[in-house]
Motif scaffolding. Sequence first.
Motif, short mmCIF file in Angstrom:
data_model
loop_
_atom_site.label_atom_id
_atom_site.label_comp_id
_atom_site.label_asym_id
_atom_site.label_seq_id
_atom_site.Cartn_x
_atom_site.Cartn_y
_atom_site.Cartn_z
N GLU A 225 -14.63 -2.30 -14.33
CA GLU A 225 -14.13 -1.01 -13.86
C GLU A 225 -12.65 -0.78 -14.20
O GLU A 225 -12.10 0.25 -13.86
N ASN A 276 -19.61 3.01 -22.12
CA ASN A 276 -19.93 3.75 -20.88
C ASN A 276 -21.39 3.56 -20.47
O ASN A 276 -21.69 3.35 -19.29
N ASN A 280 -22.84 1.42 -17.01
CA ASN A 280 -23.79 1.91 -16.00
C ASN A 280 -24.91 0.89 -15.78
O ASN A 280 -25.31 0.62 -14.65
N LYS A 308 -24.93 8.82 -8.65
CA LYS A 308 -25.05 9.89 -9.65
C LYS A 308 -24.98 11.26 -9.00
O LYS A 308 -24.38 12.19 -9.54
N GLU A 311 -21.41 12.07 -8.16
CA GLU A 311 -20.69 12.35 -9.41
C GLU A 311 -20.98 13.77 -9.90
O GLU A 311 -20.06 14.52 -10.27
N ASP A 323 -12.38 12.99 -8.34
CA ASP A 323 -12.73 12.39 -9.61
C ASP A 323 -14.21 12.02 -9.63
O ASP A 323 -14.65 11.21 -8.80
N GLU A 325 -16.04 10.13 -11.52
CA GLU A 325 -16.32 8.71 -11.71
C GLU A 325 -16.07 7.92 -10.43
O GLU A 325 -16.82 7.01 -10.08
N SER A 326 -15.03 8.28 -9.69
CA SER A 326 -14.74 7.60 -8.43
C SER A 326 -15.85 7.86 -7.41
O SER A 326 -16.25 6.95 -6.66
N HIS A 328 -18.91 8.49 -8.12
CA HIS A 328 -20.08 7.70 -8.54
C HIS A 328 -20.00 6.30 -7.95
O HIS A 328 -20.99 5.79 -7.40
#
Length: 421
Positions: A225, A276, A280, A308, A311, A323, A325-326, A328
């Motif tokens: 990460e 990426n 995942n 997901k 996100e 954010d 991604e955060s 998620h």
Amino acid sequence: MPKDTNIPSPSGSVSIARQPIFDDNRRLWGYELFCVGERSPASPGDGEQPEGAAVSVASSAYMGLQQILKQGQKIMLNFDEMGILDDMPYALPPTLAAVQVDEQLFLRPAIPEMLARLKSDGYLIAVRGFSGDRQLDSLYELADIIAVPIIGRQKDEVSTLLATIHAVDARLLARRVDNAAGFAMCREVGVTLFEGAFFKQPDTITVHKMNSNAVSRLKLLQRIEQEDPDINKLAETIQSDAAISFRLLTYLNSAAFGFPHKVKSIHHAIRLLGWNKLKNWLRVVLLNDMSQATDTPDLLQLAAQRGKFLELVARSHDFWGFDPESLHLLGLFSLLDTMLSTPMDEIVTFLPIEDSLKGALRRDANNEYLPLVALAQCFEEARWKDAEVMMQQLNLNRGEVSAAFKNAVEWADQLTLMHTG
């Protein structure tokens, strides 16, 4: 659950979501399946489930069916009057399926005869609701399962309800069992089937320190990460873990990818798949390896789905300033305390996320992220009225949020099936 008329049945593209049903030993008994669409979802018991759900499941368009079949678990789907009269339950295998109907449907012409035929052909009959109406005695006698929400009911009420249902030889499926105390109370009086949020919460009796395997996996999570990671060092770290390397190379060399040449190294895998996408996959595999709870497969899929969903909601509502991604990661990590049987206070010290996200995982009061986590839970548990209220309070677009849930369900299904393949 009560009929919810605020959110209509979906039109157009739909996906199948599921709620696990457990027995009194917290072993997985089966799943209640329901449809979610890009515009709005249909709950398992609202009487408006698209008839295509049964066909989708039977034709294996629902990718989780084979896994359920292999494990010998049941599926339960709700049918309305038209679905019963059109013989839609026969699209499902009788040894697997429970046909669920609202109790008032039994008063419609031809329905009693149709349900009796389904029962004689090997299907379980599940009844949503229990009013005790004497007109429905024949239905109760026909039923294998009677599903009733128990939220807000006291122990003596559940005991009386159970005794009444046992008089007609059906099992009680306790719905909306939202915590461990509710599960323990229902089990004590003799309930044998359970549905609700209780399985997402850690059992305080079995909480313990993380083992070395979990700690090493959390440290690997920290490495993957990092912003602008050193891919060469990451590849070396991953390759030094024989179990992860074997699973990754087996996964990439499967027929699902169809690469013309075998993938022979982690460096090669990263180049082919992209960092990426690989990240995942690694997240889910690492969480799976850390998991110690008996409900692991469902918790893992739910965590992936929740991540997901959060996100996608953040991406479609950028006025929040969150954010994606955060968020998620917040969803993905939100069930770790249950998966690891370890207090979240201990787990967050290892997690590569900002302090406000750690506060959300600890459920700190007034945390800015908690309303979105609560919204995710409403969707997961098919509590559409609660979801409607929350979307209005948070000024979220209903269509965008429903689409996010549908897409998250599909994404998590694909990801978790691939990593276990």
